[in-house]
Scaffold this motif. Structure first.
Motif, PDB file in Angstrom:
ATOM      1  N   ILE A 188       0.835  -1.202   0.000  1.00 32.49           N
ATOM      2  CA  ILE A 188       0.000   0.000   0.000  1.00 32.49           C
ATOM      3  C   ILE A 188       0.869   1.252   0.000  1.00 32.49           C
ATOM      4  CG2 ILE A 188      -1.832   1.244   1.223  1.00 32.49           C
ATOM      5  CD1 ILE A 188      -2.652  -1.459  -0.024  1.00 32.49           C
TER       6      ILE A 188
ATOM      7  N   LEU B 163      -5.060  -3.122   4.777  1.00 34.44           N
ATOM      8  CA  LEU B 163      -4.480  -2.497   5.959  1.00 34.44           C
ATOM      9  C   LEU B 163      -5.020  -3.093   7.251  1.00 34.44           C
ATOM     10  CD1 LEU B 163      -4.427   1.259   4.911  1.00 34.44           C
ATOM     11  CD2 LEU B 163      -2.476  -0.268   5.138  1.00 34.44           C
TER      12      LEU B 163
ATOM     13  N   LYS C 223       3.512  -1.124   9.080  1.00 34.99           N
ATOM     14  CA  LYS C 223       2.329  -0.626   8.373  1.00 34.99           C
ATOM     15  C   LYS C 223       1.712   0.601   9.023  1.00 34.99           C
ATOM     16  CE  LYS C 223      -0.409  -4.095   8.221  1.00 34.99           C
ATOM     17  NZ  LYS C 223      -1.653  -4.824   7.930  1.00 34.99           N
TER      18      LYS C 223
ATOM     19  N   THR D 192       1.947   3.996   7.272  1.00 36.50           N
ATOM     20  CA  THR D 192       1.150   3.991   6.045  1.00 36.50           C
ATOM     21  C   THR D 192      -0.329   4.149   6.365  1.00 36.50           C
ATOM     22  OG1 THR D 192       2.768   2.560   4.966  1.00 36.50           O
ATOM     23  CG2 THR D 192       0.567   2.674   3.985  1.00 36.50           C
ATOM     24  N   LYS D 193      -0.802   3.412   7.379  1.00 31.25           N
ATOM     25  CA  LYS D 193      -2.199   3.534   7.802  1.00 31.25           C
ATOM     26  C   LYS D 193      -2.523   4.966   8.203  1.00 31.25           C
ATOM     27  CE  LYS D 193      -3.165  -1.119   9.591  1.00 31.25           C
ATOM     28  NZ  LYS D 193      -3.550  -1.879  10.793  1.00 31.25           N
TER      29      LYS D 193
END
Length: 267
Positions: A165, A205, A218, A221-222
Motif C-alpha cells: 500500500i 491495511l 504498516k 502507512t495507515k
C-alpha cells in the motif's frame, strides 16, 4: 506483424522451449538498441504476460530478468507525451483512434494481466504507478476509456498481495483516485472501481499479520492514508460504505441504487 499476431495467442498452453529464449532475446535486444516499433515491443511483452495465466514460473523471468515494471513505466511515459490529448474528438467512422492510443491501451491491457496473475514483489512498482497516474491525469478530460482503464488497474493492483500500500501512496495513486471521486458521478463506469479500490486498500491495511514487525511497519502507512481520507471528508463515508457495498450494487458492477446519493452527502 509476427509479434502482433503472437500477442493475440492468449489462453492456450505453450511449452516454454517453443518461445521463451527467442522472446527474451527480442525484448533484451530492444531494451539495449531500441530496434522495434512501439506496437511490436508492446506485442512481445503482451505475448509473454498472457502466458502467466497458465505458467506462474514465468514470474521470475518477467519481473527479475526482463524488468517489466521499469519497461512498462518508460513506455507509458513516452506514449503519454506522444498522444494528442487535446485534439477534438473525431466522428466514429473508424478514424477515432490513433496509433499511439492503440499502443497505450495495449500496455494498459498487459498491466491488467500482470497485476492479476503476478504475485512476485517488484521494486519498480512506484515508478510504474507514477506513470499510470500521469496517463490518468492526461486522459481524464477527453479520453474516458483510457482513464477508466487506469482506475481499473489501480483497483487490480490494490488486490495484489505483492503490491505494498505504501507504493500506492508514494506514487500518487491514492491522491488521484480521491480526485476522481470528486469528478465522477455515481452512474459513471469508473465510480465503482474508485470505491472498490478504497475497499481493497482498507481490507489490506486491516488484515492481521502474525509477524508483529510487519504490523509496526504498516502503522505509518495507515496513519498517512487515513489522514488523507479524513482531510477530504471520505474516511467515514468509505468505511461505512464497505458495510453495505454488496447491497447497493445492482448490475454491470458499477450501477447503484437510485437513492444512494442520499447516502453520499457530498453528492
Amino acid at each position: 506483424m509476427a509479434l502482433l499476431a503472437l500477442s493475440n495467442v492468449k489462453f492456450c498452453k505453450l511449452k516454454k522451449e517453443l518461445f521463451l529464449d527467442e522472446i527474451k532475446e527480442i525484448i533484451k535486444y530492444h531494451q539495449k538498441h531500441r530496434n522495434l516499433t512501439r506496437i511490436a515491443y508492446k506485442s512481445a511483452w503482451l505475448f509473454l504476460i498472457n502466458r502467466l495465466y497458465k505458467d506462474k514460473s514465468l514470474e521470475t523471468v518477467i519481473v527479475n530478468e526482463l524488468h517489466f515494471g521499469r519497461s512498462a513505466a518508460r513506455e507509458l511515459k513516452e506514449l503519454t507525451k506522444c498522444v494528442n490529448w487535446k485534439r477534438e474528438k473525431e466522428e466514429e467512422d473508424g478514424r477515432g483512434e490513433r496509433k499511439e492510443e492503440v499502443v497505450l491501451l495495449g500496455w494498459l491491457n498487459s498491466l491488467e494481466f500482470f497485476f492479476r496473475f503476478c504475485e512476485l514483489r517488484n521494486g519498480g512498482y512506484v515508478e510504474l504507478f507514477s506513470s499510470i497516474v500521469e496517463v490518468l491525469r492526461a486522459s481524464r478530460d477527453d479520453f474516458r476509456g483510457i482513464s477508466n482503464q487506469c482506475i481499473y488497474l489501480f483497483d487490480k493492483a490494490a488486490k495484489n498481495k505483492a503490491v505494498q500500500i505504501d507504493f500506492l501512496l508514494k506514487s500518487g495513486a491514492i491522491d488521484i483516485i480521491l480526485e476522481e471521486i470528486h469528478r465522477l458521478r455515481l452512474n459513471d463506469e469508473a465510480a465503482h472501481e474508485c470505491l472498490q479500490f478504497f475497499k481493497n486498500v482498507s481490507k489490506r491495511l486491516k488484515r492481521k499479520k502474525k509477524d508483529e514487525m510487519k504490523e509496526v511497519g504498516k502503522k505509518p502507512t495507515k496513519k498517512e492514508l487515513f489522514e488523507k481520507l479524513e482531510e477530504e471528508g471520505y474516511e467515514d463515508v468509505i468505511v461505512s460504505f464497505c458495510e453495505m457495498f454488496d447491497l447497493l450494487r445492482q448490475k454491470y458492477f458499477y450501477a447503484y441504487s437510485s437513492n444512494v446519493s442520499i447516502y453520499f452527502v457530498y453528492i
